[in-house]
Structures are given as C-alpha cells and as structure tokens.
Scaffold this motif. Structure first.
Motif, PDB file in Angstrom:
ATOM      1  N   LEU A  38       6.604   0.979   5.451  1.00 59.32           N
ATOM      2  CA  LEU A  38       7.572   0.175   6.208  1.00 59.32           C
ATOM      3  C   LEU A  38       7.279  -1.317   6.060  1.00 59.32           C
ATOM      4  O   LEU A  38       8.201  -2.130   5.903  1.00 59.32           O
ATOM      5  N   GLU A  39       6.004  -1.652   6.112  1.00 54.54           N
ATOM      6  CA  GLU A  39       5.585  -3.050   5.970  1.00 54.54           C
ATOM      7  C   GLU A  39       6.009  -3.598   4.603  1.00 54.54           C
ATOM      8  O   GLU A  39       6.539  -4.706   4.506  1.00 54.54           O
ATOM      9  N   TYR A  40       5.772  -2.813   3.569  1.00 51.49           N
ATOM     10  CA  TYR A  40       6.149  -3.245   2.220  1.00 51.49           C
ATOM     11  C   TYR A  40       7.662  -3.453   2.128  1.00 51.49           C
ATOM     12  O   TYR A  40       8.128  -4.461   1.588  1.00 51.49           O
ATOM     13  N   ILE A  41       8.426  -2.501   2.650  1.00 52.38           N
ATOM     14  CA  ILE A  41       9.891  -2.602   2.581  1.00 52.38           C
ATOM     15  C   ILE A  41      10.369  -3.827   3.374  1.00 52.38           C
ATOM     16  O   ILE A  41      11.284  -4.533   2.939  1.00 52.38           O
ATOM     17  N   LYS A  42       9.723  -4.083   4.504  1.00 54.39           N
ATOM     18  CA  LYS A  42      10.099  -5.264   5.301  1.00 54.39           C
ATOM     19  C   LYS A  42       9.887  -6.543   4.491  1.00 54.39           C
ATOM     20  O   LYS A  42      10.728  -7.435   4.478  1.00 54.39           O
ATOM     21  N   GLU A  43       8.744  -6.616   3.800  1.00 53.40           N
ATOM     22  CA  GLU A  43       8.406  -7.815   3.022  1.00 53.40           C
ATOM     23  C   GLU A  43       9.171  -7.894   1.701  1.00 53.40           C
ATOM     24  O   GLU A  43       9.282  -8.970   1.127  1.00 53.40           O
ATOM     25  N   HIS A  44       9.647  -6.764   1.194  1.00 52.46           N
ATOM     26  CA  HIS A  44      10.342  -6.709  -0.101  1.00 52.46           C
ATOM     27  C   HIS A  44      11.672  -5.980   0.060  1.00 52.46           C
ATOM     28  O   HIS A  44      11.898  -4.928  -0.548  1.00 52.46           O
ATOM     29  N   ASN A  45      12.537  -6.538   0.883  1.00 54.66           N
ATOM     30  CA  ASN A  45      13.825  -5.916   1.175  1.00 54.66           C
ATOM     31  C   ASN A  45      14.586  -5.590  -0.113  1.00 54.66           C
ATOM     32  O   ASN A  45      14.599  -6.381  -1.050  1.00 54.66           O
ATOM     33  N   LEU A  46      15.163  -4.407  -0.146  1.00 58.41           N
ATOM     34  CA  LEU A  46      15.929  -3.895  -1.281  1.00 58.41           C
ATOM     35  C   LEU A  46      15.055  -3.625  -2.509  1.00 58.41           C
ATOM     36  O   LEU A  46      15.526  -3.667  -3.647  1.00 58.41           O
ATOM     37  N   CYS A  47      13.784  -3.327  -2.267  1.00 55.40           N
ATOM     38  CA  CYS A  47      12.890  -2.948  -3.354  1.00 55.40           C
ATOM     39  C   CYS A  47      13.253  -1.544  -3.845  1.00 55.40           C
ATOM     40  O   CYS A  47      13.945  -0.795  -3.163  1.00 55.40           O
ATOM     41  N   THR A  48      12.772  -1.208  -5.018  1.00 58.57           N
ATOM     42  CA  THR A  48      12.984   0.140  -5.534  1.00 58.57           C
ATOM     43  C   THR A  48      11.806   1.024  -5.124  1.00 58.57           C
ATOM     44  O   THR A  48      10.733   0.531  -4.780  1.00 58.57           O
ATOM     45  N   GLN A  49      12.019   2.337  -5.185  1.00 62.54           N
ATOM     46  CA  GLN A  49      10.936   3.272  -4.886  1.00 62.54           C
ATOM     47  C   GLN A  49       9.813   3.107  -5.897  1.00 62.54           C
ATOM     48  O   GLN A  49       8.642   3.211  -5.552  1.00 62.54           O
ATOM     49  N   LYS A  50      10.159   2.818  -7.139  1.00 59.98           N
ATOM     50  CA  LYS A  50       9.144   2.634  -8.183  1.00 59.98           C
ATOM     51  C   LYS A  50       8.265   1.417  -7.880  1.00 59.98           C
ATOM     52  O   LYS A  50       7.048   1.479  -7.982  1.00 59.98           O
ATOM     53  N   ALA A  51       8.910   0.317  -7.491  1.00 57.73           N
ATOM     54  CA  ALA A  51       8.145  -0.898  -7.153  1.00 57.73           C
ATOM     55  C   ALA A  51       7.210  -0.627  -5.979  1.00 57.73           C
ATOM     56  O   ALA A  51       6.058  -1.071  -5.970  1.00 57.73           O
ATOM     57  N   LEU A  52       7.702   0.116  -5.007  1.00 56.15           N
ATOM     58  CA  LEU A  52       6.896   0.486  -3.843  1.00 56.15           C
ATOM     59  C   LEU A  52       5.695   1.317  -4.277  1.00 56.15           C
ATOM     60  O   LEU A  52       4.556   1.032  -3.907  1.00 56.15           O
ATOM     61  N   ALA A  53       5.938   2.338  -5.082  1.00 55.91           N
ATOM     62  CA  ALA A  53       4.862   3.205  -5.561  1.00 55.91           C
ATOM     63  C   ALA A  53       3.843   2.413  -6.379  1.00 55.91           C
ATOM     64  O   ALA A  53       2.630   2.549  -6.182  1.00 55.91           O
ATOM     65  N   ASP A  54       4.327   1.573  -7.273  1.00 60.48           N
ATOM     66  CA  ASP A  54       3.434   0.775  -8.119  1.00 60.48           C
ATOM     67  C   ASP A  54       2.591  -0.183  -7.287  1.00 60.48           C
ATOM     68  O   ASP A  54       1.380  -0.306  -7.500  1.00 60.48           O
ATOM     69  N   SER A  55       3.214  -0.846  -6.338  1.00 59.36           N
ATOM     70  CA  SER A  55       2.512  -1.837  -5.533  1.00 59.36           C
ATOM     71  C   SER A  55       1.449  -1.208  -4.629  1.00 59.36           C
ATOM     72  O   SER A  55       0.366  -1.758  -4.459  1.00 59.36           O
TER      73      SER A  55
END
Length: 165
Positions: A38-55
């Motif tokens: 949730l924190e990542y999505i908040k900081e990177h709004n409209l990110c992809t699932q791949k970017a989330l997984a990679d990060s």
C-alpha cells in the motif's frame, strides 16, 4: 557484555518490533507485507504490478495474490493501461489510504513506546551507532532490497534441497 550478547539483543529487538508491526497490520485487517505494498502504491500512484514486484523484490505471483486480496477488500483499484491492455495500473482507494494512515498511526505509537525514556541525544547516538554497525558489514554494493532478495534466494535453495533429500 560480549558481541554475541549484543547481536542477540539487536535481533531480539528487531523480532519484537516486527511482531508489533504484524499485530498492527492484523488490527486494521491487513496481512504482513500488505502495508508495504500500500505504501509503495501511495508513493507511486498508477504503478504497474511489475514495477511493484521489481521494487519490493517479491515475485509477480505474490504481488498478484496480494493485489487481488487488497482489491477484494476495497483498498486498491486496478485499471487497465490505456496504452497497453496487458498492464494493470494500481492506485489506492479512499479506504486504502485510510487503512494505511490507521496502520501508520499504530506503528508510530509502537515506535514511541519503543523509544520511551530515551532523550533526543540518546536517540541520535543510537542511530549513529546502528549506522556504524551497518557500515561495518555493508561491504558489497547491494541495496537492502537486493540483500533481502539474495537471502530469500538462498533460503529457497535450501528448502528445495531439503525436499530432494
């Protein structure tokens, strides 16, 4: 006091802190690991699932499972990328932001409790000591996330070897 005893105290402190953070997540209806997503999505709004997984150095399958749960709970919204229909863009819902803020508040209380009785100067000294310990061991040019991924890879290798024995 010897080094082993001090290291044990550091590890024990980290463990009990993680226990309290896990309880905080449960208190607001989250699983361990979901607040980080949730924190990542908040900081990177409209990110992809791949970017989330990679990060966050977690598997795409784990991300998909977590996102599915978070979406079902009403905390995350998935929208199809307008330029590439194979990609999903992630954003927090109002409920997701509220639950994240509630979780953060409980975490702040935990941290305040942990440092109760410490002066500002003692906190600064402790922070400096911990940084020195970290620097003494941080000889490879790896980020914390890369180190976690390497540890996970090694643990998975051991589990796989145990299965084959």
């Amino acid at each position: 006091m010897n080094y082993r005893e001090m290291v044990h105290k550091l590890i024990s402190t980290s463990l009990i802190h993680r226990y309290h953070i896990t309880k905080a997540a449960q208190k607001v209806g989250l699983y361990y690991g979901q607040p980080m997503i949730l924190e990542y999505i908040k900081e990177h709004n409209l990110c992809t699932q791949k970017a989330l997984a990679d990060s966050l150095h977690i598997s795409p399958a784990s991300v998909a499972t977590s996102i599915k749960r978070l979406e079902k709970s009403g905390f995350v919204k998935r929208t199809t990328d307008k330029d590439d229909v194979r990609k999903n863009r992630l954003s927090l819902t109002k409920e997701g932001l509220n639950i994240l803020m509630e979780f953060r508040s409980i975490c702040d209380e935990t941290d305040e409790e942990m440092f109760k009785g410490f002066s500002e100067e003692e906190c600064e000294l402790l922070c400096n000591y911990l940084q020195r310990l970290y620097n003494n061991l941080h000889t490879e040019n790896l980020t914390n996330c890369q180190m976690k991924a390497e540890i996970q890879k090694n643990e998975n290798k051991v589990k796989e070897e145990d299965k084959n024995d």
